[in-house]
Design a protein around this motif. Structure first.
Motif, PDB file in Angstrom:
ATOM      1  N   LYS A 287       0.720  -1.254   0.016  1.00 37.01           N
ATOM      2  CA  LYS A 287      -0.198   0.193   0.060  1.00 37.01           C
ATOM      3  C   LYS A 287       1.014   1.160   0.117  1.00 37.01           C
ATOM      4  O   LYS A 287       0.360   2.388  -0.278  1.00 37.01           O
ATOM      5  N   ASN A 288       2.168   1.273   0.321  1.00 34.96           N
ATOM      6  CA  ASN A 288       3.027   2.354   0.374  1.00 34.96           C
ATOM      7  C   ASN A 288       3.644   2.175  -0.974  1.00 34.96           C
ATOM      8  O   ASN A 288       4.332   1.281  -1.046  1.00 34.96           O
ATOM      9  N   ASN A 289       3.634   3.313  -1.817  1.00 34.11           N
ATOM     10  CA  ASN A 289       4.012   3.044  -3.100  1.00 34.11           C
ATOM     11  C   ASN A 289       5.509   3.058  -3.127  1.00 34.11           C
ATOM     12  O   ASN A 289       6.172   2.680  -4.140  1.00 34.11           O
ATOM     13  N   TYR A 290       6.101   3.776  -2.240  1.00 33.73           N
ATOM     14  CA  TYR A 290       7.516   3.833  -2.182  1.00 33.73           C
ATOM     15  C   TYR A 290       8.353   2.507  -1.650  1.00 33.73           C
ATOM     16  O   TYR A 290       9.310   2.057  -2.227  1.00 33.73           O
ATOM     17  N   VAL A 291       7.621   1.717  -0.958  1.00 31.18           N
ATOM     18  CA  VAL A 291       8.310   0.457  -0.319  1.00 31.18           C
ATOM     19  C   VAL A 291       8.612  -0.520  -1.365  1.00 31.18           C
ATOM     20  O   VAL A 291       9.894  -1.000  -1.313  1.00 31.18           O
ATOM     21  N   PRO A 292       7.805  -0.907  -2.522  1.00 31.43           N
ATOM     22  CA  PRO A 292       8.078  -1.938  -3.422  1.00 31.43           C
ATOM     23  C   PRO A 292       9.394  -1.564  -4.287  1.00 31.43           C
ATOM     24  O   PRO A 292      10.205  -2.441  -4.728  1.00 31.43           O
ATOM     25  N   LYS A 293       9.512  -0.164  -4.667  1.00 35.07           N
ATOM     26  CA  LYS A 293      10.628   0.446  -5.375  1.00 35.07           C
ATOM     27  C   LYS A 293      11.902   0.303  -4.507  1.00 35.07           C
ATOM     28  O   LYS A 293      12.971   0.114  -5.071  1.00 35.07           O
ATOM     29  N   LEU A 294      11.844   0.728  -3.192  1.00 34.75           N
ATOM     30  CA  LEU A 294      13.112   0.543  -2.414  1.00 34.75           C
ATOM     31  C   LEU A 294      13.579  -0.930  -2.209  1.00 34.75           C
ATOM     32  O   LEU A 294      14.672  -1.268  -2.442  1.00 34.75           O
ATOM     33  N   LEU A 295      12.674  -1.803  -2.315  1.00 30.76           N
ATOM     34  CA  LEU A 295      12.842  -3.216  -2.040  1.00 30.76           C
ATOM     35  C   LEU A 295      13.339  -3.767  -3.368  1.00 30.76           C
ATOM     36  O   LEU A 295      14.385  -4.648  -3.176  1.00 30.76           O
ATOM     37  N   THR A 296      12.943  -3.500  -4.419  1.00 26.84           N
ATOM     38  CA  THR A 296      13.545  -3.596  -5.479  1.00 26.84           C
ATOM     39  C   THR A 296      14.890  -3.075  -6.034  1.00 26.84           C
ATOM     40  O   THR A 296      15.933  -3.832  -6.448  1.00 26.84           O
ATOM     41  N   CYS A 297      15.218  -1.772  -5.627  1.00 25.17           N
ATOM     42  CA  CYS A 297      16.547  -1.337  -5.539  1.00 25.17           C
ATOM     43  C   CYS A 297      17.790  -2.188  -4.628  1.00 25.17           C
ATOM     44  O   CYS A 297      18.722  -2.326  -4.992  1.00 25.17           O
ATOM     45  N   HIS A 298      16.993  -2.539  -3.495  1.00 29.46           N
ATOM     46  CA  HIS A 298      17.648  -3.145  -2.563  1.00 29.46           C
ATOM     47  C   HIS A 298      18.129  -4.453  -3.052  1.00 29.46           C
ATOM     48  O   HIS A 298      19.407  -4.941  -2.649  1.00 29.46           O
ATOM     49  N   ILE A 299      17.394  -5.259  -3.596  1.00 28.19           N
ATOM     50  CA  ILE A 299      17.597  -6.615  -3.670  1.00 28.19           C
ATOM     51  C   ILE A 299      18.646  -6.637  -5.189  1.00 28.19           C
ATOM     52  O   ILE A 299      19.802  -7.439  -5.147  1.00 28.19           O
ATOM     53  N   LEU A 300      18.435  -5.582  -6.366  1.00 24.89           N
ATOM     54  CA  LEU A 300      19.609  -5.471  -7.158  1.00 24.89           C
ATOM     55  C   LEU A 300      20.979  -5.069  -6.583  1.00 24.89           C
ATOM     56  O   LEU A 300      22.024  -5.715  -7.199  1.00 24.89           O
ATOM     57  N   ILE A 301      20.922  -4.042  -5.759  1.00 22.11           N
ATOM     58  CA  ILE A 301      22.208  -3.938  -4.924  1.00 22.11           C
ATOM     59  C   ILE A 301      22.852  -4.845  -4.339  1.00 22.11           C
ATOM     60  O   ILE A 301      23.964  -5.334  -4.081  1.00 22.11           O
ATOM     61  N   GLY A 302      22.011  -5.628  -3.522  1.00 23.63           N
ATOM     62  CA  GLY A 302      22.320  -6.933  -2.764  1.00 23.63           C
ATOM     63  C   GLY A 302      22.833  -8.026  -3.751  1.00 23.63           C
ATOM     64  O   GLY A 302      24.038  -8.585  -3.475  1.00 23.63           O
TER      65      GLY A 302
END
Length: 412
Positions: free
Chosen positions: A218-233
């Motif tokens: 429901k928070n539009n920012y969270v899925p995008k943050l998670l996507t960036c984090h997994i790619l950097i990881g």
């Protein structure tokens, strides 16, 4: 305008001072572990594949247990969670010191990962809660700098100590790891002085899981943050956990040189992190993070292409500083984009994405280094980092164009 760090430290709450002191001791042991454990396993006769599996289990455990750790943190409080995290980290390293069978090697990895999960998930919301709103960015930078400087000392001293001790190499590893692990456990003593009031609430596993799902959807920012984090990881997992093996086998660095390279790298990264609030003040958070990450790519390529240990060492320093100085900025930004009670779950989700991404890619990195070549993982990481940075800028750049929205979010 950020105030001076000297003034900030004087005004800082006692809780934060105790936490930073505990973190310093904790990361002395972690610094020694990070530089020595891979080499210790190789010295025992294990292959790069086993080393990769060890790192993968640790990262998988850290990631998969991050969500339960966030739930426990909400129920038991930050103080209890931070103390348990350090206890399990120390125990995990000691298992590796006292037992040789491969089963215990993997058990060590699991326990170490459990401790990292609890400690890492608890730290960001603890800092956010105990720092004044206008001091939070610098408080996160201080936290990151303390981690890096402490790890630097652990890297440098432990690597030299192994070479200095007048014993057989494997025994010198055991003594050094045991000594530095005791520093991690000493950190627990400082955490006991933290004053914390835990607000009672009805803990429901179903309610916690529902809250996490709502946060992620429901928070539009969270899925995008998670996507960036997994790619950097994923990108980091290909190269970072096996950097010491890369330096030893591909560049020909000695144990002492590896410890020195990693320690100087963390020192430069620590000072770079302290400069981050002033850089993002001029460039903005999103643009600053993006430009710094892209600037690290040429130096990542230099590590792969060059063979001189000193030149590669300089490239390691610069790449690490440019890429990692953005972490405290992004951590503060992430914590500010959600409500107070959502910070621990978000911290857990971010840690899960980062660690799970690294867990998969470290296996691939170990395989590629063992069977194809030591430089291939570095080229793949370059591609992933560029893609992740472009996505991050595209998705979040609009936040800073609306100054009122950014201010409102960051001061929640």
């Amino acid at each position: 305008m950020p105030e001076s760090y000297f003034t900030l430290v004087k005004k800082m709450s006692k809780n934060l001072k105790l936490y930073f002191t505990a973190s310093f001791f904790a990361y002395l042991g972690l610094g020694a572990g990070n530089v020595l454990v891979n080499l210790y396993l190789v010295e025992k006769g294990f292959s790069a594949d086993v080393v990769g599996m060890y790192q993968s289990i640790k990262l998988f455990t850290t990631g998969l247990l991050a969500l339960p750790a966030g739930m426990v943190c909400n129920k038991m409080g930050f103080k209890w969670s931070l103390k348990q995290g350090l206890f399990f980290i120390g125990t995990g390293i000691l298992i590796l010191v006292f037992f040789d069978h491969q089963l215990f090697v993997y058990l060590s990895s699991f326990v170490w990962g459990l401790g990292l999960s609890v400690f890492a998930v608890s730290a960001p919301p603890f800092i956010q809660e105990n720092a004044e709103p206008r001091q939070r960015q610098q408080a996160f930078s201080i936290n990151f700098a303390v981690m890096m400087l402490s790890q630097m000392m652990g890297n440098l001293i432990s690597g030299r100590l192994v070479e200095f001790l007048p014993y057989e190499t494997l025994f010198s590893y055991r003594i050094t790891l045991g000594l530095f692990t005791s520093f991690t456990l000493v950190g627990i003593l400082f955490l006991t002085g933290i004053k914390e009031t835990i607000k009672p609430f009805n803990f429901s596993l179903q309610g916690q899981l529902k809250g996490i799902i709502n946060l992620a959807t429901k928070n539009n920012y969270v899925p995008k943050l998670l996507t960036c984090h997994i790619l950097i990881g994923v990108g980091a997992g290909l190269i970072v956990p096996l950097l010491n093996v890369f330096l030893k086998e591909n560049v020909g660095a000695t144990i002492g040189q590896i410890g020195t390279i990693m320690s100087i790298s963390q020192t430069t990264t620590a000072f770079a992190a302290l400069m981050a609030p002033f850089i993002v003040l001029r460039l903005g958070k999103i643009k600053g993070i993006s430009l710094l990450r892209l600037s690290s790519i040429p130096f990542l390529l230099a590590i792969a292409l060059l063979q001189n240990v000193y030149v590669v060492g300089v490239a390691v320093f610069i790449r690490s500083s440019l890429m990692n100085m953005t972490h405290p900025v992004e951590s503060e930004l992430s914590m500010g984009l959600v409500e107070k009670e959502e910070r621990a779950p978000l911290s857990a989700l971010l840690k899960t994405m980062d660690s799970v991404g690294r867990a998969f890619s470290v296996l691939l990195g170990g395989y590629l280094m063992s069977n194809i070549g030591y430089t291939i993982p570095y080229y793949l990481t370059c591609i992933i980092y560029v893609f992740a940075t472009i996505l991050f800028y595209k998705w979040f750049n609009h936040i800073e164009k609306d100054k009122s929205q950014l201010t409102q979010n960051l001061q929640m």
